[in-house]
Design an enzyme around this catalytic site. Structure first.
Site, PDB file in Angstrom:
ATOM      1  N   ASP A 116       0.802  -1.229   0.000  1.00 19.82           N
ATOM      2  CA  ASP A 116       0.000   0.000   0.000  1.00 19.82           C
ATOM      3  C   ASP A 116       0.835   1.279   0.000  1.00 19.82           C
ATOM      4  OD1 ASP A 116      -2.615  -1.091  -0.099  1.00 19.82           O
ATOM      5  OD2 ASP A 116      -2.437  -1.680   1.995  1.00 19.82           O
ATOM      6  N   ASP A 181      -6.914  -3.648  -6.305  1.00 17.34           N
ATOM      7  CA  ASP A 181      -6.557  -2.386  -5.648  1.00 17.34           C
ATOM      8  C   ASP A 181      -5.101  -1.981  -5.923  1.00 17.34           C
ATOM      9  OD1 ASP A 181      -8.230  -4.264  -4.370  1.00 17.34           O
ATOM     10  OD2 ASP A 181      -8.324  -3.138  -2.523  1.00 17.34           O
TER      11      ASP A 181
HETATM   12  N1  GLY Z   1      -7.436  -2.227  -0.081  1.00 18.12           N
HETATM   13  C1  GLY Z   1      -8.083  -1.033  -0.291  1.00 18.12           C
HETATM   14  C2  GLY Z   1      -9.558  -1.095  -0.231  1.00 18.12           C
HETATM   15  O1  GLY Z   1     -10.108  -1.571   0.737  1.00 18.12           O
HETATM   16  O2  GLY Z   1     -10.189  -0.662  -1.137  1.00 18.12           O
END
Ligand code: GLY
Length: 400
Positions: A116, A181
């Protein structure tokens, strides 16, 4: 003849007037909406100053939930929103706030246990560098990128999303999970290649985007949430979900990350295959029949109890921001969808009254229903992408 002419005139007037309410309904006073967003965020900043913490969401019990100090994938979004408000107002209050709150997690740039870093450091330091050209911010982006690319596996062609040795994800029998994501972490890499002239970061981003393009999408251009790869051979082991309703369903925020991610890939590469994929994903989202007229999707397009399912304003905010950029590149016209989604988010249904909603701007987002976490709550990233979309919209209006 005169009678027929009168009839045609009446008919034309009826058509014109019957169209007008739609145009009015979607009318967006972007300056006023931004003013309201700034006032609400000023109140949020006040509570952050008291607590010395970064706001993330509101708990099921109705309390403020701050980001986890050790690491939180959402920690960049509050300073990111402050950077956008600085861009909008030129008021140093916002610059100082952005600087102060991003400084709290600067040390996370060295972490290699998490994908992230793109989310975290592009929304904060990335915007900060774009607006101030502070060289120290660029160094942070570079270090974060170097940490992020340690998770790239050439056999797979992707950056690994989650570690599989601990936490809830260790129970899923995955080897090398990649979530849709993760497309959002590529912007940092593209940007760092542009800033440094070193194509290593961009090459990894392109490899990740191409592998994801090949394996994550169904025929209708909806996306799986998780694709797990064999970490030695790079073969696909499974296509599943973590935050969606089912392995075969379309988790709403996942579709939003996908359209945003491929629009960004086109921005940096001008490779038309990314533009075409972004258009296909956008069309899937826009034309989905069960999405209500206001354009705000249910948390999963295939959730079991539609229409009695929570909506996800965060997915709508991310999507509309992406559509505004996509509209610049595409021959297709996304204006109606943009106006519809933005005016819905700006309505009382989704925008909180000043001083309510723990001072977050938007209501009605969903974190993760399968994890029973953050259901029908405000989220700092819903606000971030909403403010981003409003600024993009303002810039679009000034050019047209
Ligand atoms: N991992 C990022 C989200 O929950 O969208």
């Amino acid at each position: 003849m005169k009678f027929i002419k009168t009839l045609i005139a009446i008919f034309t007037l009826v058509i014109l007037f019957s169209c007008e309410p739609i145009a009015k309904e979607n009318k967006i006073d972007v300056a006023q909406i931004l003013e309201k967003a700034e006032k609400q965020t000023a109140l949020l900043l006040k509570s952050s100053e008291t607590a010395g913490r970064i706001p993330r969401t509101v708990t099921a019990e109705g309390n403020m939930h701050w980001t986890n100090k050790n690491f939180d994938w959402t920690e960049g979004f509050f300073p990111g929103t402050c950077w956008y408000l600085f861009e909008h107002t030129n008021d140093t209050i916002w610059k100082n706030a952005a600087d102060k709150y991003q400084n709290k997690f600067e040390g996370h740039k060295n972490r290699t246990d998490n994908h992230d870093l793109g989310f975290v450091f592009n929304s904060s330091y990335g915007n900060g560098y774009r607006l101030t050209k502070n060289e120290a911010f660029k160094d942070v982006m570079l270090t974060a990128s170097n940490s992020l690319i340690t998770r790239f596996n050439p056999a797979v062609g992707c950056i690994q999303s989650w570690d599989v040795e601990y936490g809830w994800q260790s129970k899923r029998n995955w080897q090398f999970p990649v979530i849709i994501d993760n497309m959002m972490n590529l912007e940092l890499l593209f940007e760092v290649s542009e800033l440094t002239g070193d194509t290593t970061y961009k090459d990894i981003a392109i490899s990740h985007a191409n592998t994801t393009m090949k394996n994550h999408f169904r025929e209708d251009y909806s996306s799986y949430h998780v694709v797990d790869y064999d970490l030695i051979t790079g073969e696909v082991r499974a296509k599943q979900t973590a935050q969606g309703f089912a392995d075969n369903s379309s988790w709403a925020r996942g579709q939003a990350w996908a359209v945003y991610g491929y629009t960004v890939c086109y921005r940096y590469t001008k490779d038309v295959k990314y533009l075409e994929l972004a258009e296909h994903i956008a069309n899937y989202i826009i034309n989905y029949k069960e999405t209500p007229k206001d354009g705000i999707p249910y948390w999963d397009y295939n959730a079991q109890n539609i229409p009695n399912e929570p909506r996800d304003a965060s997915a709508a905010a991310i999507t509309v921001s992406a559509l505004i950029e996509l509209n610049e590149y595409s021959k297709q016209d996304y204006q109606n969808s943009i106006d519809k989604i933005l005016s819905s988010l700006a309505s009382k249904e989704y925008t909180a009254e000043l001083g309510t909603n723990h001072n977050f701007i938007l209501k009605h987002s969903v974190g993760s229903i399968p994890h029973n976490n953050e259901i029908d709550v405000p989220l700092n990233y819903a606000d971030y992408y909403y403010v981003e979309a409003l600024l993009r919209y303002k810039s679009f209006l000034s050019k047209n």
